[in-house]
Design a protein around this motif. Structure first.
Motif, short mmCIF file in Angstrom:
data_model
loop_
_atom_site.label_atom_id
_atom_site.label_comp_id
_atom_site.label_asym_id
_atom_site.label_seq_id
_atom_site.Cartn_x
_atom_site.Cartn_y
_atom_site.Cartn_z
N ALA A 20 6.63 40.72 43.35
CA ALA A 20 6.65 39.60 42.42
C ALA A 20 5.24 39.09 42.15
N ALA A 21 4.45 38.97 43.19
CA ALA A 21 3.08 38.49 43.01
C ALA A 21 2.26 39.46 42.17
N ALA A 22 2.43 40.75 42.41
CA ALA A 22 1.68 41.75 41.65
C ALA A 22 2.01 41.68 40.16
N VAL A 23 3.28 41.53 39.85
CA VAL A 23 3.67 41.46 38.44
C VAL A 23 3.22 40.16 37.81
N VAL A 24 3.37 39.04 38.52
CA VAL A 24 2.95 37.75 37.99
C VAL A 24 1.45 37.73 37.73
N LEU A 25 0.68 38.35 38.61
CA LEU A 25 -0.77 38.37 38.45
C LEU A 25 -1.24 39.43 37.45
N GLY A 26 -0.31 40.19 36.93
CA GLY A 26 -0.66 41.14 35.89
C GLY A 26 -1.21 42.46 36.40
N VAL A 27 -0.89 42.82 37.64
CA VAL A 27 -1.35 44.10 38.15
C VAL A 27 -0.51 45.19 37.50
N GLY A 44 6.95 43.38 27.26
CA GLY A 44 7.09 41.94 27.40
C GLY A 44 7.01 41.39 28.81
N GLY A 45 6.44 42.12 29.75
CA GLY A 45 6.32 41.63 31.11
C GLY A 45 7.55 41.81 31.97
N PHE A 46 8.49 42.64 31.55
CA PHE A 46 9.68 42.93 32.35
C PHE A 46 9.40 44.14 33.24
N ALA A 47 9.98 44.14 34.44
CA ALA A 47 9.78 45.27 35.35
C ALA A 47 10.98 45.43 36.26
N LEU A 48 11.21 46.66 36.68
CA LEU A 48 12.19 46.97 37.72
C LEU A 48 11.44 47.71 38.82
N ASP A 49 11.73 47.36 40.05
CA ASP A 49 11.17 48.08 41.18
C ASP A 49 12.22 49.08 41.65
N GLU A 50 11.89 49.89 42.62
CA GLU A 50 12.78 50.93 43.12
C GLU A 50 14.09 50.33 43.63
N PRO A 51 15.23 50.73 43.05
CA PRO A 51 16.53 50.24 43.54
C PRO A 51 16.80 50.77 44.96
N PRO A 81 9.26 37.69 32.45
CA PRO A 81 8.11 36.80 32.22
C PRO A 81 8.28 35.46 32.94
N SER A 82 7.18 34.87 33.33
CA SER A 82 7.19 33.59 34.03
C SER A 82 7.99 32.55 33.24
N GLY A 83 8.87 31.82 33.93
CA GLY A 83 9.67 30.78 33.30
C GLY A 83 10.96 31.29 32.67
N TRP A 84 11.17 32.58 32.65
CA TRP A 84 12.36 33.19 32.05
C TRP A 84 13.56 32.98 32.97
N ASN A 85 14.69 32.56 32.44
CA ASN A 85 15.91 32.43 33.22
C ASN A 85 16.91 33.46 32.72
N ARG A 156 17.06 48.08 22.84
CA ARG A 156 16.53 49.00 23.84
C ARG A 156 16.24 48.20 25.10
N PRO A 157 16.27 48.86 26.25
CA PRO A 157 16.04 48.11 27.49
C PRO A 157 14.60 47.61 27.59
N MET A 158 14.43 46.48 28.25
CA MET A 158 13.10 45.92 28.46
C MET A 158 12.38 46.63 29.59
N ALA A 159 13.12 47.20 30.52
CA ALA A 159 12.54 47.97 31.63
C ALA A 159 13.58 48.98 32.10
#
Length: 167
Positions: A20-27, A44-51, A81-85, A156-159
């Motif tokens: 979460a920190a890596a994505v929020v900081l834009g890594v 748009g800042g969406f991500a999925l990590d390994e299920p 994205p930050s603030g997204w619910n 289309r999917p965001m991630a």
């Protein structure tokens, strides 16, 4: 002895926080290819990590540890994205046969944050049912994040990320 039983959960939580920190900081990966990106960042800042496969008791939409209609599935760490619910936006995650993102090839799906909208955050982990016999050993599946109530037929999917059944 008691601490050693908690160690896997601590490791999972530490990994989720680091992700979460890596994505929020834009890594992000410097490569232009989504295949080379370890966090499967799409748009748009969406991500999925390994299920991760879970044998937790999933009863259709949500986690229910004491019900008899038990199912198994995937725990899918996500980032928006930050603030997204995700709950207020109708976001959902689907599991599909590899690269076939349509309803005919969907194994199952669930909302990203189905149960507690007030506690839903832009990052976390969704539990997606996959059926006790819904996934085949060694086969590759695609896990996709759909935002704003999108459907396979009109968006289309965001991630997305591929998942190989480990057993």
């Amino acid at each position: 002895m008691r601490f050693s039983k908690r160690r896997p959960a601590l490791l999972f939580h530490a990994t989720a926080v680091a992700f979460a920190a890596a994505v929020v900081l834009g890594v992000q990966s410097s490569s232009a290819s989504a295949d080379d990106d370890p966090f499967s960042l799409s748009s748009g800042g969406f991500a999925l990590d390994e299920p991760t496969w879970t044998t937790a008791h999933i009863n259709e939409k949500g986690f229910h540890p004491f019900l008899t209609g038990k199912d198994t599935g995937l725990v899918v760490p996500y980032m928006a994205p930050s603030g997204w619910n995700p709950n207020r936006r109708g976001d959902w995650i689907g599991i599909y046969e590899k690269d076939q993102l349509d309803t005919a090839h969907r194994i199952d799906w669930d909302y990203v944050c189905p149960n507690e909208p007030a506690r839903c955050m832009s990052f976390g982990a969704a539990i997606i049912p996959a059926g006790n016999n819904g996934m085949v050993s060694g086969k590759v599946y695609t896990v996709a994040y759909w935002a704003n109530g999108a459907k396979e037929s009109n968006g289309r999917p965001m991630a997305r990320v591929d998942y190989v059944v480990p057993w």
